[in-house]
Scaffold this active site. Structure first.
Site, PDB file in Angstrom:
ATOM      1  N   TYR A  32       0.929  -1.085   0.111  1.00  0.00           N
ATOM      2  CA  TYR A  32       0.171   0.109   0.140  1.00  0.00           C
ATOM      3  C   TYR A  32       0.980   1.188  -0.009  1.00  0.00           C
ATOM      4  CZ  TYR A  32      -3.401   3.488   1.764  1.00  0.00           C
ATOM      5  OH  TYR A  32      -4.370   4.472   1.649  1.00  0.00           O
TER       6      TYR A  32
HETATM    7  N1  LIG Z   1      -9.343   5.986   5.272  1.00  0.00           N
HETATM    8  C1  LIG Z   1      -7.705   6.357   5.439  1.00  0.00           C
HETATM    9  O1  LIG Z   1      -7.367   6.255   6.615  1.00  0.00           O
HETATM   10  C2  LIG Z   1      -7.186   6.805   4.217  1.00  0.00           C
HETATM   11  C3  LIG Z   1      -5.837   7.608   4.696  1.00  0.00           C
HETATM   12  C4  LIG Z   1      -5.198   8.151   3.577  1.00  0.00           C
HETATM   13  C5  LIG Z   1      -5.580   8.009   2.294  1.00  0.00           C
HETATM   14  N2  LIG Z   1      -6.717   7.250   2.104  1.00  0.00           N
HETATM   15  C6  LIG Z   1      -7.078   7.006   0.560  1.00  0.00           C
HETATM   16  O2  LIG Z   1      -8.279   7.482   0.376  1.00  0.00           O
HETATM   17  C7  LIG Z   1      -9.038   6.786  -0.771  1.00  0.00           C
HETATM   18  C8  LIG Z   1     -10.297   6.204  -0.022  1.00  0.00           C
HETATM   19  O3  LIG Z   1     -10.083   5.517   0.730  1.00  0.00           O
HETATM   20  P1  LIG Z   1     -11.324   5.117   1.923  1.00  0.00           P
HETATM   21  O4  LIG Z   1     -11.004   4.908   2.856  1.00  0.00           O
HETATM   22  O5  LIG Z   1     -12.683   5.908   1.575  1.00  0.00           O
HETATM   23  O6  LIG Z   1     -11.561   3.638   1.376  1.00  0.00           O
HETATM   24  P2  LIG Z   1     -13.115   2.715   1.382  1.00  0.00           P
HETATM   25  O7  LIG Z   1     -12.439   1.243   1.154  1.00  0.00           O
HETATM   26  O8  LIG Z   1     -13.868   3.302   2.153  1.00  0.00           O
HETATM   27  O9  LIG Z   1     -13.585   2.998  -0.294  1.00  0.00           O
HETATM   28  C9  LIG Z   1     -13.007   2.594  -1.458  1.00  0.00           C
HETATM   29  C10 LIG Z   1     -13.967   2.586  -2.398  1.00  0.00           C
HETATM   30  O10 LIG Z   1     -13.067   2.192  -3.629  1.00  0.00           O
HETATM   31  C11 LIG Z   1     -13.831   1.292  -4.216  1.00  0.00           C
HETATM   32  N3  LIG Z   1     -12.803   0.408  -5.219  1.00  0.00           N
HETATM   33  C12 LIG Z   1     -11.728  -0.332  -4.641  1.00  0.00           C
HETATM   34  N4  LIG Z   1     -11.183  -1.031  -5.764  1.00  0.00           N
HETATM   35  C13 LIG Z   1     -11.857  -0.565  -6.815  1.00  0.00           C
HETATM   36  C14 LIG Z   1     -11.641  -0.999  -8.225  1.00  0.00           C
HETATM   37  N5  LIG Z   1     -10.917  -1.672  -8.586  1.00  0.00           N
HETATM   38  N6  LIG Z   1     -12.313  -0.291  -9.273  1.00  0.00           N
HETATM   39  C15 LIG Z   1     -13.319   0.663  -8.552  1.00  0.00           C
HETATM   40  N7  LIG Z   1     -13.577   0.820  -7.434  1.00  0.00           N
HETATM   41  C16 LIG Z   1     -12.837   0.291  -6.384  1.00  0.00           C
HETATM   42  C17 LIG Z   1     -14.526   0.329  -3.201  1.00  0.00           C
HETATM   43  O11 LIG Z   1     -15.409  -0.502  -3.800  1.00  0.00           O
HETATM   44  C18 LIG Z   1     -14.900   1.354  -2.131  1.00  0.00           C
HETATM   45  O12 LIG Z   1     -16.140   1.947  -2.288  1.00  0.00           O
HETATM   46  C19 LIG Z   1      -7.896   5.891  -1.151  1.00  0.00           C
HETATM   47  O13 LIG Z   1      -7.365   6.030  -2.098  1.00  0.00           O
HETATM   48  C20 LIG Z   1      -7.273   5.685   0.060  1.00  0.00           C
HETATM   49  O14 LIG Z   1      -5.949   4.908   0.082  1.00  0.00           O
HETATM   50  C21 LIG Z   1      -7.524   6.606   2.778  1.00  0.00           C
END
Ligand SMILES: NC(=O)c1ccc[n+]([C@@H]2O[C@H](COP(=O)([O-])OP(=O)(O)OC[C@H]3O[C@@H](n4cnc5c(N)ncnc54)[C@H](O)[C@@H]3O)[C@@H](O)[C@H]2O)c1
Length: 258
Positions: free
Chosen positions: A161
């Site tokens: 990741y």
């Molecule tokens: N939550 C955290 O702590 C955090 C921190 C830093 C960065 N981020 C980044 O923020 C972004 C969103 O994260 P989140 O926490 O909302 O995640 P989440 O898991 O709640 O949501 C992610 C969404 O992406 C979709 N997804 C996954 N793979 C996919 C694919 N191959 N094609 C289409 N859709 C796909 C999933 O179905 C889901 O609805 C990500 O890029 C994550 O790396 C999250």
């Protein structure tokens, strides 16, 4: 007027990937309230339709497009569908990502790293390669890649990741420089932890332990709220952002060291 200062084209259309829940849904909601017609892309068709319906009920113009961004042909089709229904996108938010299995990097399988890179890096590349050419033709566009503080710091036990997010930060810099004179600005954001489904399902005590570990490193000692992330993305998706490209914007409650 220089390339970065050009006004948006008539109708403002945004594509947000991974928009069925969490940060992506907050971004889609915010862009809709800022007046964008929003194409929500996600591979989870059921949750996506529920999210789209809720947004439509609040008066937003929303199109739900079920798509797996690891499938380049599927991404092309999703773009064709969005463009036909709403118009050519002025903004693309590459938000969809997976965390992958947690564990020691020394024991990780290459297949697992590939699975994470397929979504987090190549999925974002597919979307950028599909959407950006039309932005260049219209002389205006905003691309925002949702990276992570993990991409700067290399979180332990999340090697794939963290490396994928480092790749996304670097891709932002390369594409931003390549596009600098076209009117298309490309930036990324590097949030610290938000309390979303990305961490999977844990029982209460496991969740509390995981959250405590994550928050230990955040000087402000709390999760970033998804609306706070959406606020930063909304600015980066707008014409108000006119002289920043190829940049990584911090939103980590003081955690980032650079
Ligand atoms: N939550 C955290 O702590 C955090 C921190 C830093 C960065 N981020 C980044 O923020 C972004 C969103 O994260 P989140 O926490 O909302 O995640 P989440 O898991 O709640 O949501 C992610 C969404 O992406 C979709 N997804 C996954 N793979 C996919 C694919 N191959 N094609 C289409 N859709 C796909 C999933 O179905 C889901 O609805 C990500 O890029 C994550 O790396 C999250």
């Amino acid at each position: 007027m220089t390339a970065g200062e050009r006004r948006e084209p008539g109708r403002r259309v945004a594509v947000v990937t991974g928009a069925a829940r969490g940060i992506g849904l907050a971004i889609g909601t915010r862009l809709a309230s800022d007046g964008f017609a929003v194409a929500l892309w996600d591979r989870d068709a059921g949750a996506l339709e529920d999210a789209a319906q809720a947004l439509r009920a609040s008066g937003a113009t929303v199109l739900a497009v079920p798509v797996d961004i690891t499938d380049r042909a599927g991404v092309n089709q999703a773009l064709a569908q969005a463009t036909q229904a709403l118009g050519a996108p002025a903004a693309l938010v590459n938000n969809a990502a997976i965390l992958g299995r947690s564990g020691p990097t020394i024991d990780a399988s290459v297949d697992e790293w590939k699975r994470v890179f397929d979504v987090n890096v190549f999925g974002a590349l597919h979307c950028a390669q599909a959407v950006v050419p039309a932005m260049v033709r219209q002389g205006y566009g905003r691309v925002v890649n949702v990276a992570s503080i993990a991409g700067k710091e290399g979180n332990p036990f999340a090697g794939a990741y963290a490396a994928s997010k480092a790749a996304l930060i670097s891709m932002t810099k390369s594409l931003g420089k390549e596009m600098a004179e076209t009117g298309v600005l490309v930036n990324c954001i590097t949030p610290s932890a938000a309390d979303t489904d990305i961490f999977g399902v844990h029982d209460e005590s496991q969740r509390a332990q995981l959250q405590a570990r994550l928050l230990e490193r955040v000087p402000m000692k709390r999760f970033v709220r998804v609306e706070e992330v959406a606020e930063m993305v909304a600015w980066l998706c707008s014409a108000r952002c006119s002289f920043s490209t190829g940049a990584a914007f911090d939103i980590s409650g003081g955690r980032a060291m650079y």
